[in-house]
Design an enzyme around this catalytic site. Structure first.
Site, PDB file in Angstrom:
ATOM      1  N   CYS A  95     -13.545  11.921  -3.367  1.00  0.00           N
ATOM      2  CA  CYS A  95     -13.852  10.509  -2.874  1.00  0.00           C
ATOM      3  C   CYS A  95     -14.052  10.667  -1.300  1.00  0.00           C
ATOM      4  CB  CYS A  95     -12.652   9.641  -3.057  1.00  0.00           C
ATOM      5  SG  CYS A  95     -12.934   7.896  -2.580  1.00  0.00           S
ATOM      6  N   CYS A 109     -15.354   4.763   3.020  1.00  0.00           N
ATOM      7  CA  CYS A 109     -16.358   4.549   2.342  1.00  0.00           C
ATOM      8  C   CYS A 109     -16.505   3.169   1.628  1.00  0.00           C
ATOM      9  CB  CYS A 109     -16.527   5.740   1.506  1.00  0.00           C
ATOM     10  SG  CYS A 109     -18.336   5.502   0.323  1.00  0.00           S
ATOM     11  N   ASP A 148       0.790  -1.131  -0.011  1.00  0.00           N
ATOM     12  CA  ASP A 148      -0.067  -0.073  -0.004  1.00  0.00           C
ATOM     13  C   ASP A 148       0.822   1.265  -0.055  1.00  0.00           C
ATOM     14  OD1 ASP A 148      -2.425   1.679   0.160  1.00  0.00           O
ATOM     15  OD2 ASP A 148      -2.442   1.537   2.293  1.00  0.00           O
ATOM     16  N   CYS A 198     -21.447  -3.267  -5.938  1.00  0.00           N
ATOM     17  CA  CYS A 198     -20.909  -4.016  -6.921  1.00  0.00           C
ATOM     18  C   CYS A 198     -21.549  -5.535  -6.999  1.00  0.00           C
ATOM     19  CB  CYS A 198     -19.507  -4.269  -6.903  1.00  0.00           C
ATOM     20  SG  CYS A 198     -18.773  -5.239  -8.326  1.00  0.00           S
ATOM     21  N   CYS A 227     -19.234   2.120  -3.479  1.00  0.00           N
ATOM     22  CA  CYS A 227     -18.833   1.374  -4.714  1.00  0.00           C
ATOM     23  C   CYS A 227     -18.626   0.042  -4.588  1.00  0.00           C
ATOM     24  CB  CYS A 227     -17.621   2.143  -5.523  1.00  0.00           C
ATOM     25  SG  CYS A 227     -16.175   1.976  -4.528  1.00  0.00           S
TER      26      CYS A 227
END
Length: 381
Positions: free
Chosen positions: A214, A240, A134, A247, A243
């Site tokens: 975002c 969050c 990351d 899906c 999205c």
């Protein structure tokens, strides 16, 4: 040792240490990604948390001498919790996104990559290895996509057939010439549910994100959140999931098998008002093992104030009034001013008027004046 035999051994060992997926790709530069990153930079769509040197993000040879291949790993995390807790009037709760459930994934993935490194070095002592998770220079998604872990979805997540997009990613650059895996075909098709559902329109088009809009990014910032986004944040205190939850590829992907990421309901859905009293030390003691703690208590407390406004939580007015008058942080006072305006009781507006008499910070005064002006318009004063 034969490279193909070693590769099979690495795959088998990875499964025994809790790595859910492993793939291999070349260490060639990521030319297409470079073009996209340059465009994102030009548009101002980056979050600012990324490695600033685009060359380092796209050229493995800048990170390890004479690299031959990259090993990509994925570890699944849960999408639901058992024994969830519910908020109620007087005890409203916020929520941390799924990627902050359980132990900080940076710790877990680094531990497993270290075990993988030790396994390889025991067989090839001369191997050169460099792992990252990351916060490393390479773009995790680009590596995972090219190594066949999954495809890059329109929601800007890697989507795997087995675990959906609920996976953490890591990679290891090496000078061992492993055989590359084939990338997966994109299976998003004509679906645009994630684009349509994004609360702030941050998904500009399939695979393109304006991080500045975002919610996952906004909840991690340390400054005041622009007013246009505050109501959209709802009760999210970190991150969050919209999205991802929308899906279709994530339906019935529960991924409950990784003990390290098992959520603690009282921590991932904390009661909001007590969070406002936490000292730095108390915050670290309660939340420090979670990925969502990395920016410290201030962003979480600011988001908790916004969440209390979302619920119009009148029981929190005394605490918010106290913060408005006594908190030393202008961002908190300004957010409280907005929140009291949204809660909208006579008591909250009296607090705003009282604060205006002593507040000296220009940004906070502006928030107070806007809240008072809105109240006067609504009550026709």
């Amino acid at each position: 040792m034969n490279i193909l035999e070693l590769q099979e051994e690495v795959k088998k060992y990875a499964a025994t240490i809790g790595i859910d997926k492993i793939g291999f790709t070349t260490a060639a530069p990521f030319h297409e990604l470079r073009n996209r990153l340059v465009r994102q930079q030009e548009l101002g769509f980056q979050s600012g948390f990324e490695e600033k040197d685009i060359n380092k993000r796209t050229e493995p040879a800048l990170l390890l001498d004479r690299p031959e291949s990259i090993i990509a790993i994925a570890i699944a995390y849960p999408s639901r919790m058992e024994n969830s807790v519910r908020g109620k009037k007087g005890e409203r709760r916020g929520i941390f996104c799924r990627a902050s459930w359980g132990t900080d994934y940076h710790i877990v993935l680094r531990e497993r990559l270290k075990l993988l490194e030790e396994f390889i070095l025991a067989r090839v002592p001369t191997a050169k290895l460099r792992s990252m998770v990351d916060t490393g220079e390479l773009a995790d998604r680009a590596v995972a996509e090219r190594a066949g872990i999954g495809w890059s979805g329109k929601n800007c997540s890697i989507i795997t057939p087995e675990f959906g997009s609920y996976v953490y990613l890591g990679e290891m650059i090496t000078n061992i010439p492993f055989a590359p895996d084939e990338p997966m075909e994109d299976e998003c098709g004509d679906c645009t549910l994630c684009l349509d559902a994004c609360p702030t329109g941050a998904l500009i088009q399939g695979g393109q994100l304006n991080a500045q809009r975002c919610i996952a990014f906004l909840t991690q910032t340390k400054t005041s959140i622009p007013e246009e986004f505050r109501a959209k944040i709802g009760n999210r205190v970190y991150g969050c999931d919209t999205c991802q939850t929308i899906c279709p590829k994530n339906r019935k992907k529960y991924n409950m098998h990784q003990e390290a990421f098992e959520p603690e309901p009282e921590l991932v859905k904390p009661i909001l008002e007590p969070m406002l009293d936490l000292s730095n030390r108390q915050f670290r003691e309660q939340f420090g093992h979670m990925a969502g703690s990395w920016r410290g208590k201030n962003p979480i407390q600011r988001n908790a104030i916004i969440a209390l406004a979302h619920f119009k939580e009148e029981a929190a007015i005394p605490k918010l009034m106290e913060m408005l008058l006594n908190d030393q942080r202008p961002v908190m006072r300004g957010t409280v001013a907005w929140a009291l305006g949204k809660i909208g009781t006579t008591a909250s507006y009296e607090a705003i008027q009282a604060a205006l008499e002593t507040e000296e910070h220009a940004d906070v005064r502006l928030e107070l004046e806007k809240a008072l002006e809105n109240w006067q318009e609504e009550t026709h004063i």
